[in-house]
Design a protein around this motif. Structure first.
Motif, PDB file in Angstrom:
ATOM      1  N   ALA A  99       1.137  -1.641   0.204  1.00  0.00           N
ATOM      2  CA  ALA A  99       0.053  -0.260  -0.591  1.00  0.00           C
ATOM      3  C   ALA A  99       0.756   1.449   0.199  1.00  0.00           C
ATOM      4  O   ALA A  99       2.009   0.995   0.940  1.00  0.00           O
ATOM      5  CB  ALA A  99      -1.146  -0.330   1.210  1.00  0.00           C
ATOM      6  N   GLN A 100       0.642   2.000  -0.503  1.00  0.00           N
ATOM      7  CA  GLN A 100       1.353   3.114  -1.148  1.00  0.00           C
ATOM      8  C   GLN A 100      -0.225   4.997  -0.197  1.00  0.00           C
ATOM      9  O   GLN A 100      -1.480   4.428  -0.790  1.00  0.00           O
ATOM     10  CB  GLN A 100       1.190   3.593  -1.806  1.00  0.00           C
ATOM     11  CG  GLN A 100       2.882   2.320  -2.672  1.00  0.00           C
ATOM     12  CD  GLN A 100       3.765   2.294  -1.960  1.00  0.00           C
ATOM     13  OE1 GLN A 100       4.557   4.307  -2.292  1.00  0.00           O
ATOM     14  NE2 GLN A 100       4.253   1.486  -1.855  1.00  0.00           N
ATOM     15  N   PRO A 101       0.488   5.821  -0.025  1.00  0.00           N
ATOM     16  CA  PRO A 101      -0.387   6.950   0.473  1.00  0.00           C
ATOM     17  C   PRO A 101      -1.293   7.246  -0.669  1.00  0.00           C
ATOM     18  O   PRO A 101      -2.289   7.426  -0.371  1.00  0.00           O
ATOM     19  CB  PRO A 101       0.732   8.250   0.835  1.00  0.00           C
ATOM     20  CG  PRO A 101       1.946   7.652   1.324  1.00  0.00           C
ATOM     21  CD  PRO A 101       1.523   6.045   0.311  1.00  0.00           C
ATOM     22  N   GLU A 102      -1.667   7.109  -1.880  1.00  0.00           N
ATOM     23  CA  GLU A 102      -2.094   7.607  -3.520  1.00  0.00           C
ATOM     24  C   GLU A 102      -3.352   6.153  -3.818  1.00  0.00           C
ATOM     25  O   GLU A 102      -4.282   6.492  -3.822  1.00  0.00           O
ATOM     26  CB  GLU A 102      -1.434   7.438  -4.527  1.00  0.00           C
ATOM     27  CG  GLU A 102      -0.405   6.536  -4.940  1.00  0.00           C
ATOM     28  CD  GLU A 102       0.541   5.901  -4.627  1.00  0.00           C
ATOM     29  OE1 GLU A 102       1.110   6.095  -5.329  1.00  0.00           O
ATOM     30  OE2 GLU A 102       0.974   6.921  -3.309  1.00  0.00           O
ATOM     31  N   ASP A 103      -2.718   5.425  -1.905  1.00  0.00           N
ATOM     32  CA  ASP A 103      -4.074   4.244  -2.399  1.00  0.00           C
ATOM     33  C   ASP A 103      -5.114   4.336  -1.607  1.00  0.00           C
ATOM     34  O   ASP A 103      -6.412   4.126  -1.672  1.00  0.00           O
ATOM     35  CB  ASP A 103      -3.611   2.492  -2.090  1.00  0.00           C
ATOM     36  CG  ASP A 103      -3.002   2.308  -3.417  1.00  0.00           C
ATOM     37  OD1 ASP A 103      -2.518   2.472  -4.126  1.00  0.00           O
ATOM     38  OD2 ASP A 103      -1.783   1.378  -2.278  1.00  0.00           O
ATOM     39  N   SER A 104      -5.278   5.711  -0.984  1.00  0.00           N
ATOM     40  CA  SER A 104      -6.473   5.668   0.034  1.00  0.00           C
ATOM     41  C   SER A 104      -7.549   6.589  -0.358  1.00  0.00           C
ATOM     42  O   SER A 104      -7.706   7.147  -1.232  1.00  0.00           O
ATOM     43  CB  SER A 104      -5.729   7.319   1.070  1.00  0.00           C
ATOM     44  OG  SER A 104      -4.740   6.731   2.029  1.00  0.00           O
ATOM     45  N   ALA A 105      -8.615   5.422  -0.693  1.00  0.00           N
ATOM     46  CA  ALA A 105      -9.875   6.053  -0.660  1.00  0.00           C
ATOM     47  C   ALA A 105     -11.259   4.834  -0.535  1.00  0.00           C
ATOM     48  O   ALA A 105     -10.633   4.162   0.454  1.00  0.00           O
ATOM     49  CB  ALA A 105      -9.754   5.658  -2.365  1.00  0.00           C
ATOM     50  N   THR A 106     -11.757   4.969  -0.990  1.00  0.00           N
ATOM     51  CA  THR A 106     -12.795   4.433  -0.874  1.00  0.00           C
ATOM     52  C   THR A 106     -13.593   3.286  -1.630  1.00  0.00           C
ATOM     53  O   THR A 106     -13.313   3.704  -2.840  1.00  0.00           O
ATOM     54  CB  THR A 106     -14.487   5.099  -0.898  1.00  0.00           C
ATOM     55  OG1 THR A 106     -14.301   6.296   0.275  1.00  0.00           O
ATOM     56  CG2 THR A 106     -15.925   4.331  -0.659  1.00  0.00           C
ATOM     57  N   TYR A 107     -13.081   1.690  -1.364  1.00  0.00           N
ATOM     58  CA  TYR A 107     -13.690   1.293  -2.653  1.00  0.00           C
ATOM     59  C   TYR A 107     -14.889  -0.206  -2.220  1.00  0.00           C
ATOM     60  O   TYR A 107     -14.746   0.171  -1.308  1.00  0.00           O
ATOM     61  CB  TYR A 107     -12.299  -0.346  -2.116  1.00  0.00           C
ATOM     62  CG  TYR A 107     -10.857   0.976  -2.307  1.00  0.00           C
ATOM     63  CD1 TYR A 107     -10.199   1.224  -1.503  1.00  0.00           C
ATOM     64  CD2 TYR A 107     -10.051   0.394  -3.273  1.00  0.00           C
ATOM     65  CE1 TYR A 107      -8.863   1.824  -2.053  1.00  0.00           C
ATOM     66  CE2 TYR A 107      -8.911   0.938  -3.800  1.00  0.00           C
ATOM     67  CZ  TYR A 107      -8.495   1.628  -3.059  1.00  0.00           C
ATOM     68  OH  TYR A 107      -7.131   2.351  -3.306  1.00  0.00           O
ATOM     69  N   LEU A 108     -15.611   0.192  -3.747  1.00  0.00           N
ATOM     70  CA  LEU A 108     -16.552  -0.287  -3.921  1.00  0.00           C
ATOM     71  C   LEU A 108     -16.541  -1.087  -4.713  1.00  0.00           C
ATOM     72  O   LEU A 108     -16.344  -1.417  -5.283  1.00  0.00           O
ATOM     73  CB  LEU A 108     -17.995   0.707  -3.804  1.00  0.00           C
ATOM     74  CG  LEU A 108     -17.446   1.561  -3.319  1.00  0.00           C
ATOM     75  CD1 LEU A 108     -18.348   2.987  -3.400  1.00  0.00           C
ATOM     76  CD2 LEU A 108     -18.231   1.567  -2.091  1.00  0.00           C
ATOM     77  N   CYS A 109     -17.570  -3.209  -4.579  1.00  0.00           N
ATOM     78  CA  CYS A 109     -18.090  -3.559  -4.985  1.00  0.00           C
ATOM     79  C   CYS A 109     -19.564  -3.460  -5.375  1.00  0.00           C
ATOM     80  O   CYS A 109     -20.521  -3.022  -4.710  1.00  0.00           O
ATOM     81  CB  CYS A 109     -17.587  -4.791  -4.635  1.00  0.00           C
ATOM     82  SG  CYS A 109     -18.600  -5.080  -3.274  1.00  0.00           S
ATOM     83  N   ALA A 110     -20.285  -3.455  -6.676  1.00  0.00           N
ATOM     84  CA  ALA A 110     -21.333  -3.634  -7.487  1.00  0.00           C
ATOM     85  C   ALA A 110     -21.207  -5.407  -8.069  1.00  0.00           C
ATOM     86  O   ALA A 110     -20.531  -5.842  -9.437  1.00  0.00           O
ATOM     87  CB  ALA A 110     -21.185  -2.550  -8.453  1.00  0.00           C
ATOM     88  N   VAL A 111     -22.260  -5.684  -7.710  1.00  0.00           N
ATOM     89  CA  VAL A 111     -23.021  -7.124  -8.914  1.00  0.00           C
ATOM     90  C   VAL A 111     -23.922  -6.642  -9.051  1.00  0.00           C
ATOM     91  O   VAL A 111     -25.403  -5.719  -8.926  1.00  0.00           O
ATOM     92  CB  VAL A 111     -23.081  -7.958  -7.949  1.00  0.00           C
ATOM     93  CG1 VAL A 111     -23.482  -9.258  -8.190  1.00  0.00           C
ATOM     94  CG2 VAL A 111     -22.161  -8.166  -6.577  1.00  0.00           C
ATOM     95  N   GLY A 112     -23.827  -7.302 -10.420  1.00  0.00           N
ATOM     96  CA  GLY A 112     -25.510  -6.968 -11.573  1.00  0.00           C
ATOM     97  C   GLY A 112     -26.298  -8.428 -11.734  1.00  0.00           C
ATOM     98  O   GLY A 112     -25.360  -9.450 -11.763  1.00  0.00           O
ATOM     99  N   ALA A 113     -27.491  -8.632 -11.744  1.00  0.00           N
ATOM    100  CA  ALA A 113     -27.751  -9.805 -12.487  1.00  0.00           C
ATOM    101  C   ALA A 113     -27.944  -9.342 -13.820  1.00  0.00           C
ATOM    102  O   ALA A 113     -28.308  -8.481 -14.386  1.00  0.00           O
ATOM    103  CB  ALA A 113     -29.733 -10.188 -11.762  1.00  0.00           C
ATOM    104  N   GLN A 114     -27.912 -10.398 -14.636  1.00  0.00           N
ATOM    105  CA  GLN A 114     -28.540 -10.853 -16.764  1.00  0.00           C
ATOM    106  C   GLN A 114     -28.910 -11.960 -16.368  1.00  0.00           C
ATOM    107  O   GLN A 114     -29.286 -12.684 -15.963  1.00  0.00           O
ATOM    108  CB  GLN A 114     -26.074 -11.353 -16.669  1.00  0.00           C
ATOM    109  CG  GLN A 114     -25.474 -10.237 -16.730  1.00  0.00           C
ATOM    110  CD  GLN A 114     -25.673  -8.768 -17.430  1.00  0.00           C
ATOM    111  OE1 GLN A 114     -26.277  -8.663 -18.042  1.00  0.00           O
ATOM    112  NE2 GLN A 114     -25.272  -7.627 -16.899  1.00  0.00           N
TER     113      GLN A 114
END
Length: 114
Positions: A99-114
Motif C-alpha cells: 500500500a502507498q499513500p495514494e491508495d487512500s480511497a473508498t473501495y466499492l463492489c457492485a454486482v449485477g444480475a443478467q
C-alpha cells in the motif's frame, strides 16, 4: 402520485443495471487503516446466484467513481491490485499489495444480475 414514484424507481433500477434492486451485497471490513508497504484484502459477498460478474470501484475524496475491474471469472491483476471472484461461493476480494499513500480511497463492489 405513488404510482409515478414507483415507476421512477423501476426506471432508476433499469438505468443502473449493474446494481440489482433486490441484491444484497456486503463488504468487509467497513473501514481499515494500514501502514505504507503493508498489504490488505477487501471482501465482498453477494446473494444473487444469476450474477454474471462483479465490478470493483475506487472513489477518491470529492471525486466520482473510477472502475478498477469488471471480473466474471477467477482473477484479474493491474499493478499492485488483484481482484478474485468465486461465483460458486458468491464472493470476491480485492487485494492491495504494498500500500502507498495514494491508495487512500473508498473501495466499492457492485454486482449485477443478467
Amino acid at each position: 402520485m405513488e404510482t409515478r414514484h414507483g415507476a421512477s424507481l423501476v426506471i432508476l433500477c433499469l438505468h443502473l443495471a449493474w446494481v440489482s434492486c433486490l441484491q444484497k451485497v456486503e463488504q468487509s471490513p467497513q473501514s481499515l487503516k494500514i501502514q505504507e508497504g503493508e498489504s490488505t484484502t477487501i471482501n465482498c459477498s453477494y446473494t444473487e446466484t444469476t450474477s454474471q460478474g462483479l465490478q470493483w470501484f475506487r472513489q477518491d475524496p470529492g471525486k466520482g467513481l473510477t472502475s478498477l475491474f469488471y471480473i466474471t471469472s477467477e482473477e484479474k491483476r493491474n499493478g499492485r491490485l488483484r481482484a478474485m471472484i468465486s461465483r460458486k461461493e458468491r464472493h470476491s476480494s480485492l487485494r492491495i499489495t504494498g500500500a502507498q499513500p495514494e491508495d487512500s480511497a473508498t473501495y466499492l463492489c457492485a454486482v449485477g444480475a443478467q
